[in-house]
Scaffold this active site. Structure first.
Site, PDB file in Angstrom:
ATOM      1  N   ILE A 119       0.830  -1.221   0.000  1.00 61.26           N
ATOM      2  CA  ILE A 119       0.000   0.000   0.000  1.00 61.26           C
ATOM      3  C   ILE A 119       0.859   1.264   0.000  1.00 61.26           C
ATOM      4  O   ILE A 119       0.398   2.326  -0.430  1.00 61.26           O
ATOM      5  CB  ILE A 119      -0.985  -0.019   1.183  1.00 61.26           C
ATOM      6  CG1 ILE A 119      -2.177   0.916   0.902  1.00 61.26           C
ATOM      7  CG2 ILE A 119      -0.299   0.315   2.512  1.00 61.26           C
ATOM      8  CD1 ILE A 119      -3.363   0.695   1.819  1.00 61.26           C
ATOM      9  N   ASN A 162      -2.378   2.496  15.636  1.00 61.92           N
ATOM     10  CA  ASN A 162      -2.800   2.225  17.018  1.00 61.92           C
ATOM     11  C   ASN A 162      -3.269   3.546  17.599  1.00 61.92           C
ATOM     12  O   ASN A 162      -3.125   4.598  16.971  1.00 61.92           O
ATOM     13  CB  ASN A 162      -1.655   1.610  17.850  1.00 61.92           C
ATOM     14  CG  ASN A 162      -0.455   2.531  17.916  1.00 61.92           C
ATOM     15  OD1 ASN A 162      -0.558   3.676  18.359  1.00 61.92           O
ATOM     16  ND2 ASN A 162       0.675   2.054  17.430  1.00 61.92           N
ATOM     17  N   GLY A 187       4.174  -3.553  11.200  1.00 59.90           N
ATOM     18  CA  GLY A 187       3.204  -3.827  10.134  1.00 59.90           C
ATOM     19  C   GLY A 187       3.056  -2.698   9.137  1.00 59.90           C
ATOM     20  O   GLY A 187       4.025  -2.015   8.790  1.00 59.90           O
ATOM     21  N   ASP A 204       1.601   0.084   9.538  1.00 58.87           N
ATOM     22  CA  ASP A 204       1.864   1.368  10.215  1.00 58.87           C
ATOM     23  C   ASP A 204       3.344   1.727  10.064  1.00 58.87           C
ATOM     24  O   ASP A 204       3.706   2.844   9.657  1.00 58.87           O
ATOM     25  CB  ASP A 204       1.493   1.203  11.703  1.00 58.87           C
ATOM     26  CG  ASP A 204       1.368   2.532  12.438  1.00 58.87           C
ATOM     27  OD1 ASP A 204       1.094   2.498  13.656  1.00 58.87           O
ATOM     28  OD2 ASP A 204       1.529   3.588  11.808  1.00 58.87           O
ATOM     29  N   SER A 259      -6.673  -4.630  11.138  1.00 59.38           N
ATOM     30  CA  SER A 259      -6.739  -5.506  12.319  1.00 59.38           C
ATOM     31  C   SER A 259      -6.388  -6.966  12.071  1.00 59.38           C
ATOM     32  O   SER A 259      -6.417  -7.756  13.019  1.00 59.38           O
ATOM     33  CB  SER A 259      -8.134  -5.458  12.981  1.00 59.38           C
ATOM     34  OG  SER A 259      -8.281  -4.276  13.736  1.00 59.38           O
ATOM     35  N   GLY A 266      -3.527  -8.317  11.192  1.00 61.20           N
ATOM     36  CA  GLY A 266      -2.109  -8.660  11.420  1.00 61.20           C
ATOM     37  C   GLY A 266      -1.854  -8.761  12.916  1.00 61.20           C
ATOM     38  O   GLY A 266      -2.366  -9.668  13.603  1.00 61.20           O
ATOM     39  N   TYR A 301      -3.161  -7.303  15.269  1.00 65.17           N
ATOM     40  CA  TYR A 301      -4.390  -7.312  16.091  1.00 65.17           C
ATOM     41  C   TYR A 301      -5.199  -8.597  15.951  1.00 65.17           C
ATOM     42  O   TYR A 301      -6.249  -8.731  16.573  1.00 65.17           O
ATOM     43  CB  TYR A 301      -5.229  -6.073  15.798  1.00 65.17           C
ATOM     44  CG  TYR A 301      -4.687  -4.795  16.445  1.00 65.17           C
ATOM     45  CD1 TYR A 301      -3.551  -4.830  17.255  1.00 65.17           C
ATOM     46  CD2 TYR A 301      -5.299  -3.570  16.249  1.00 65.17           C
ATOM     47  CE1 TYR A 301      -3.049  -3.686  17.839  1.00 65.17           C
ATOM     48  CE2 TYR A 301      -4.815  -2.395  16.840  1.00 65.17           C
ATOM     49  CZ  TYR A 301      -3.683  -2.475  17.647  1.00 65.17           C
ATOM     50  OH  TYR A 301      -3.181  -1.338  18.234  1.00 65.17           O
TER      51      TYR A 301
HETATM   52  N1  APR Z   1       0.794  -3.025   2.329  1.00 65.01           N
HETATM   53  C1  APR Z   1      -0.435  -3.566   2.465  1.00 65.01           C
HETATM   54  N2  APR Z   1      -0.801  -4.330   3.518  1.00 65.01           N
HETATM   55  C2  APR Z   1       0.142  -4.558   4.456  1.00 65.01           C
HETATM   56  C3  APR Z   1       1.449  -4.028   4.394  1.00 65.01           C
HETATM   57  C4  APR Z   1       1.755  -3.236   3.265  1.00 65.01           C
HETATM   58  N3  APR Z   1       2.963  -2.674   3.109  1.00 65.01           N
HETATM   59  N4  APR Z   1       2.146  -4.451   5.496  1.00 65.01           N
HETATM   60  C5  APR Z   1       1.301  -5.223   6.208  1.00 65.01           C
HETATM   61  N5  APR Z   1       0.100  -5.296   5.587  1.00 65.01           N
HETATM   62  C6  APR Z   1      -1.106  -6.017   5.986  1.00 65.01           C
HETATM   63  C7  APR Z   1      -0.918  -7.217   6.892  1.00 65.01           C
HETATM   64  O1  APR Z   1      -0.563  -8.355   6.127  1.00 65.01           O
HETATM   65  C8  APR Z   1      -2.308  -7.328   7.492  1.00 65.01           C
HETATM   66  O2  APR Z   1      -3.139  -8.068   6.614  1.00 65.01           O
HETATM   67  O3  APR Z   1      -1.888  -5.127   6.753  1.00 65.01           O
HETATM   68  C9  APR Z   1      -2.811  -5.888   7.524  1.00 65.01           C
HETATM   69  C10 APR Z   1      -2.878  -5.282   8.912  1.00 65.01           C
HETATM   70  O4  APR Z   1      -1.792  -5.786   9.684  1.00 65.01           O
HETATM   71  P1  APR Z   1      -0.984  -4.841  10.717  1.00 65.01           P
HETATM   72  O5  APR Z   1      -0.168  -3.886   9.948  1.00 65.01           O
HETATM   73  O6  APR Z   1      -0.296  -5.755  11.679  1.00 65.01           O
HETATM   74  O7  APR Z   1      -2.115  -4.014  11.457  1.00 65.01           O
HETATM   75  P2  APR Z   1      -3.180  -4.451  12.564  1.00 65.01           P
HETATM   76  O8  APR Z   1      -3.412  -5.903  12.578  1.00 65.01           O
HETATM   77  O9  APR Z   1      -4.332  -3.521  12.355  1.00 65.01           O
HETATM   78  O10 APR Z   1      -2.432  -4.104  13.928  1.00 65.01           O
HETATM   79  C11 APR Z   1      -2.197  -2.746  14.215  1.00 65.01           C
HETATM   80  O11 APR Z   1       0.123  -3.088  14.563  1.00 65.01           O
HETATM   81  O12 APR Z   1       1.748  -1.999  13.394  1.00 65.01           O
HETATM   82  C12 APR Z   1       1.050  -2.002  14.578  1.00 65.01           C
HETATM   83  O13 APR Z   1       1.010   0.297  15.240  1.00 65.01           O
HETATM   84  C13 APR Z   1       0.223  -0.767  14.731  1.00 65.01           C
HETATM   85  O14 APR Z   1      -0.324  -1.258  17.004  1.00 65.01           O
HETATM   86  C14 APR Z   1      -0.827  -1.257  15.682  1.00 65.01           C
HETATM   87  C15 APR Z   1      -1.081  -2.684  15.210  1.00 65.01           C
END
Ligand code: APR
Length: 178
Positions: A11, A24, A32, A34, A117, A119, A121
């Site tokens: 993304i 978060n 991730g 973020d 959420s 990943g 989460y």
């Molecule tokens: N592009 C697209 N999707 C991505 C990318 C990327 N570069 N990197 C990771 N993802 C996907 C993951 O595979 C997952 O399917 O984004 C989705 C969300 O995963 P996370 O990034 O872990 O987010 P989330 O599960 O919402 O957890 C949020 O993680 O990074 C920390 O600060 C953030 O505390 C918060 C928590």
């Protein structure tokens, strides 16, 4: 232009006007997507986020995109999965709706989402996909903006889950819906 589609990719490379960050509640970065978005946007993104005073789960806040191709970032903290009985589905739906509403309010025409959420989460992907697609499709049915929304999955496996969920709920005519 197709109003909604499911794609695979990173993304941070998106050419959408706004990309959504699965943040978060501190909005001060993380791992991730973020972490990837903050790395790609550069330090000015964190500087702007510092001034926002955090964000509640299910709500969304807008910043500029800085070094990203995207002009804006819509930051939304998703719910942490705790079994599904603590309001997680409603909070996840609210993440998508809050981002889409904020985009509409700012006249943003194209928005790319990650799978919020699912990943760190730990929200089970098929359950999250059902909530996400319903929230997006309901919003697009009622609003002309954004003109285009994409779900950007990081892996083909994740995209397949979204496509299967889409086919279950939205392919074919209404009579086929369960
Ligand atoms: N592009 C697209 N999707 C991505 C990318 C990327 N570069 N990197 C990771 N993802 C996907 C993951 O595979 C997952 O399917 O984004 C989705 C969300 O995963 P996370 O990034 O872990 O987010 P989330 O599960 O919402 O957890 C949020 O993680 O990074 C920390 O600060 C953030 O505390 C918060 C928590």
């Amino acid at each position: 232009m197709e109003r909604f589609s499911i794609v695979t990719g990173d993304i941070t490379h998106s050419d959408a006007e706004a990309i959504v960050n699965a943040a978060n509640t501190t909005l001060l970065g993380g791992s991730g997507v973020d972490g990837a978005i903050h790395r790609a946007a550069g330090p000015e993104l964190l500087a702007e986020c510092r001034g926002l005073g955090g964000c509640e789960t299910g709500k969304a806040k807008l910043t500029r995109g800085y070094d990203l191709r995207a002009k804006y970032v819509l930051h939304t903290p998703g719910p942490i999965w705790q079994g599904g009985g603590l309001g997680e589905p409603a909070l996840l739906a609210s993440c998508y709706r809050s981002c889409l509403l904020l985009a509409k309010e700012h006249g943003i025409r194209t928005v790319d989402f990650p799978s919020i959420s699912t990943g760190v989460y730990a929200y089970p992907l098929p359950l999250a996909a059902t909530v996400a697609l319903r929230a997006i499709m309901d919003f697009l049915a009622e609003n002309d903006l954004p003109e285009r929304v994409r779900m950007v999955c990081h892996t083909e496996a994740a995209a397949e889950v979204y496509r299967q969920t889409w086919n279950l709920w939205y392919a074919g005519d209404k009579s086929e819906r369960m």
